[in-house]
Design an enzyme around this catalytic site. Structure first.
Site, PDB file in Angstrom:
ATOM      1  N   ASN A   4       0.871  -1.173   0.000  1.00 41.32           N
ATOM      2  CA  ASN A   4       0.000   0.000   0.000  1.00 41.32           C
ATOM      3  C   ASN A   4       0.910   1.226   0.000  1.00 41.32           C
ATOM      4  O   ASN A   4       1.433   1.612   1.038  1.00 41.32           O
ATOM      5  CB  ASN A   4      -0.900  -0.017   1.254  1.00 41.32           C
ATOM      6  CG  ASN A   4      -1.785   1.206   1.318  1.00 41.32           C
ATOM      7  OD1 ASN A   4      -1.880   1.970   0.352  1.00 41.32           O
ATOM      8  ND2 ASN A   4      -2.447   1.406   2.455  1.00 41.32           N
TER       9      ASN A   4
ATOM     10  N   LYS B 208       0.085   4.188  -0.484  1.00 44.31           N
ATOM     11  CA  LYS B 208      -0.611   5.404  -0.009  1.00 44.31           C
ATOM     12  C   LYS B 208      -0.349   6.552  -0.994  1.00 44.31           C
ATOM     13  O   LYS B 208      -0.315   6.297  -2.194  1.00 44.31           O
ATOM     14  CB  LYS B 208      -0.191   5.722   1.423  1.00 44.31           C
ATOM     15  CG  LYS B 208      -0.345   4.490   2.334  1.00 44.31           C
ATOM     16  CD  LYS B 208      -0.194   4.779   3.786  1.00 44.31           C
ATOM     17  CE  LYS B 208      -0.373   3.482   4.585  1.00 44.31           C
ATOM     18  NZ  LYS B 208      -0.356   3.678   6.023  1.00 44.31           N
TER      19      LYS B 208
ATOM     20  N   HIS C 241      -9.875   1.426   4.024  1.00 49.51           N
ATOM     21  CA  HIS C 241      -8.655   1.673   4.793  1.00 49.51           C
ATOM     22  C   HIS C 241      -8.935   2.708   5.881  1.00 49.51           C
ATOM     23  O   HIS C 241      -9.691   3.657   5.669  1.00 49.51           O
ATOM     24  CB  HIS C 241      -7.534   2.162   3.862  1.00 49.51           C
ATOM     25  CG  HIS C 241      -6.202   2.151   4.539  1.00 49.51           C
ATOM     26  ND1 HIS C 241      -5.811   3.141   5.410  1.00 49.51           N
ATOM     27  CD2 HIS C 241      -5.196   1.237   4.513  1.00 49.51           C
ATOM     28  CE1 HIS C 241      -4.614   2.836   5.883  1.00 49.51           C
ATOM     29  NE2 HIS C 241      -4.216   1.691   5.351  1.00 49.51           N
TER      30      HIS C 241
ATOM     31  N   GLU D 199      -7.316   5.102   6.924  1.00 50.78           N
ATOM     32  CA  GLU D 199      -7.000   6.497   6.581  1.00 50.78           C
ATOM     33  C   GLU D 199      -8.118   7.119   5.753  1.00 50.78           C
ATOM     34  O   GLU D 199      -8.325   8.332   5.789  1.00 50.78           O
ATOM     35  CB  GLU D 199      -5.639   6.568   5.867  1.00 50.78           C
ATOM     36  CG  GLU D 199      -4.511   6.314   6.858  1.00 50.78           C
ATOM     37  CD  GLU D 199      -3.230   5.769   6.260  1.00 50.78           C
ATOM     38  OE1 GLU D 199      -3.082   5.757   5.019  1.00 50.78           O
ATOM     39  OE2 GLU D 199      -2.364   5.332   7.048  1.00 50.78           O
TER      40      GLU D 199
ATOM     41  N   GLU E 138      -6.090  -4.536  10.201  1.00 50.27           N
ATOM     42  CA  GLU E 138      -5.081  -3.501  10.439  1.00 50.27           C
ATOM     43  C   GLU E 138      -5.469  -2.672  11.660  1.00 50.27           C
ATOM     44  O   GLU E 138      -6.205  -1.687  11.524  1.00 50.27           O
ATOM     45  CB  GLU E 138      -4.999  -2.554   9.243  1.00 50.27           C
ATOM     46  CG  GLU E 138      -4.556  -3.182   7.962  1.00 50.27           C
ATOM     47  CD  GLU E 138      -3.892  -2.149   7.050  1.00 50.27           C
ATOM     48  OE1 GLU E 138      -2.729  -2.346   6.711  1.00 50.27           O
ATOM     49  OE2 GLU E 138      -4.531  -1.153   6.705  1.00 50.27           O
TER      50      GLU E 138
ATOM     51  N   GLY F  44       1.991   2.476  10.751  1.00 47.67           N
ATOM     52  CA  GLY F  44       2.990   3.531  10.585  1.00 47.67           C
ATOM     53  C   GLY F  44       3.965   3.653  11.746  1.00 47.67           C
ATOM     54  O   GLY F  44       4.525   4.720  11.975  1.00 47.67           O
TER      55      GLY F  44
ATOM     56  N   SER G 229       2.613  -1.892  10.486  1.00 44.55           N
ATOM     57  CA  SER G 229       4.047  -2.028  10.764  1.00 44.55           C
ATOM     58  C   SER G 229       4.556  -3.444  10.529  1.00 44.55           C
ATOM     59  O   SER G 229       5.377  -3.955  11.300  1.00 44.55           O
ATOM     60  CB  SER G 229       4.378  -1.547  12.182  1.00 44.55           C
ATOM     61  OG  SER G 229       4.029  -0.183  12.291  1.00 44.55           O
TER      62      SER G 229
HETATM   63  P1  PGA Z   1       2.253   0.493   7.704  1.00 43.46           P
HETATM   64  O1  PGA Z   1       0.873   0.747   6.941  1.00 43.46           O
HETATM   65  O2  PGA Z   1       2.813  -0.798   7.190  1.00 43.46           O
HETATM   66  O3  PGA Z   1       3.081   1.683   7.376  1.00 43.46           O
HETATM   67  O4  PGA Z   1       1.911   0.393   9.164  1.00 43.46           O
HETATM   68  C1  PGA Z   1      -0.038  -0.276   6.711  1.00 43.46           C
HETATM   69  C2  PGA Z   1      -1.292   0.314   6.112  1.00 43.46           C
HETATM   70  O5  PGA Z   1      -1.733   1.388   6.550  1.00 43.46           O
HETATM   71  O6  PGA Z   1      -1.874  -0.290   5.184  1.00 43.46           O
END
Ligand code: PGA
Length: 254
Positions: free
Chosen positions: A8, A10, A95, A97, A165, A171, A213
């Protein structure tokens, strides 16, 4: 097990050239990870170019969102058919976000149902903001799973990959990820929810991946103890070395 690793990206990277060089770097590791389905979910603007670069490889290009209507006056939106026409077969939906920007369970339900009905593979993200001692977070997950899936035709469940998630793990660093036992518990719970909506057989077949993460240092333990089929990888998917290591671990696991 199925082996799935989803990148991803983003809202990264900032230029088309960077996107291509990142993709090329990943392609090398992906071509030796022959047992892994590698899916690169990049920003919309890079899709046509990357889809061309992905031709003839086992990699797939995915999007990070899609609208539920097929065409019409929806300024700024993109339809499933448009994505399919440029070679996209996977889409991330729900997601955290996007939820944080205002997307509701009802929006996600409509997106999941329309995308799956149009033969798109849906990566449905669910995850709680925080964990409490009373198990409230489980009701939160229940609501996200049930609202997205209920009413979906049983034969479309094969189009669904659930990405668990937890928002508190996104993150951060490898130490902040969910524990393998925590993931195992959550996989059982998600399958139980799907079995209640459909049946045990269907629930057992749904792929579940972990995101939050996921990094080279924690993926092996999560695979060994988490009862998962792979990962949704955010920041580590922007580093070719890290992402390559993750692909290798998933490829080599028993
Ligand atoms: P991350 O993001 O691996 O940076 O924690 C995962 C995600 O938000 O899909």
């Amino acid at each position: 097990m199925k082996r799935i690793v989803i990148a991803n990206w983003k809202m990264n990277p900032q230029t088309a050239d960077e996107a291509i060089s990142l993709f090329r770097g990943i392609k090398k590791s992906a071509s030796s990870a022959t047992k892994v389905k590698t899916i690169i979910c990049c920003p919309f603007v890079y899709i046509p170019n990357l889809a061309r670069h992905a031709k003839g490889t086992k990699m797939s290009i995915g999007a990070q969102d899609v609208f539920w209507e097929t065409s019409g006056s929806y300024t700024g939106e993109i339809s499933t058919l448009m994505l399919k026409n440029i070679g996209v077969s996977f889409v991330i939906l729900g997601h955290s976000e996007r939820r944080a920007l205002g997307e509701t369970n009802e929006d996600i339900r409509k997106k999941v149902h329309s995308a799956a009905a149009e033969n798109m593979q849906v990566i449905l993200c669910v995850g709680e903001r925080e964990r409490d001692d009373h198990g409230e977070y489980l009701s939160f997950i229940r609501e996200e799973v049930e609202s997205a899936l209920s009413g979906l035709q049983a034969d479309l469940l094969e189009k669904i990959i659930v990405a668990y998630e937890p928002i508190w793990a996104i993150g951060k660093t490898d130490d902040d990820a969910l524990s393998p036992s925590g993931m195992h518990e959550m996989s059982l719970y998600i399958r139980k929810l799907i079995a209640q909506l459909y049946d045990r057989d269907i629930a057992d077949k749904v792929s579940i991946v972990y995101g939050g993460s996921a990094e080279p240092n924690n993926v092996q333990l999560l695979l060994d103890g988490g009862d998962i089929d792979g990962f949704l990888v955010g920041h580590a998917s922007l580093e070719t070395d890290d992402f390559g290591k993750i692909l290798q671990v998933v490829n080599n696991c028993k």
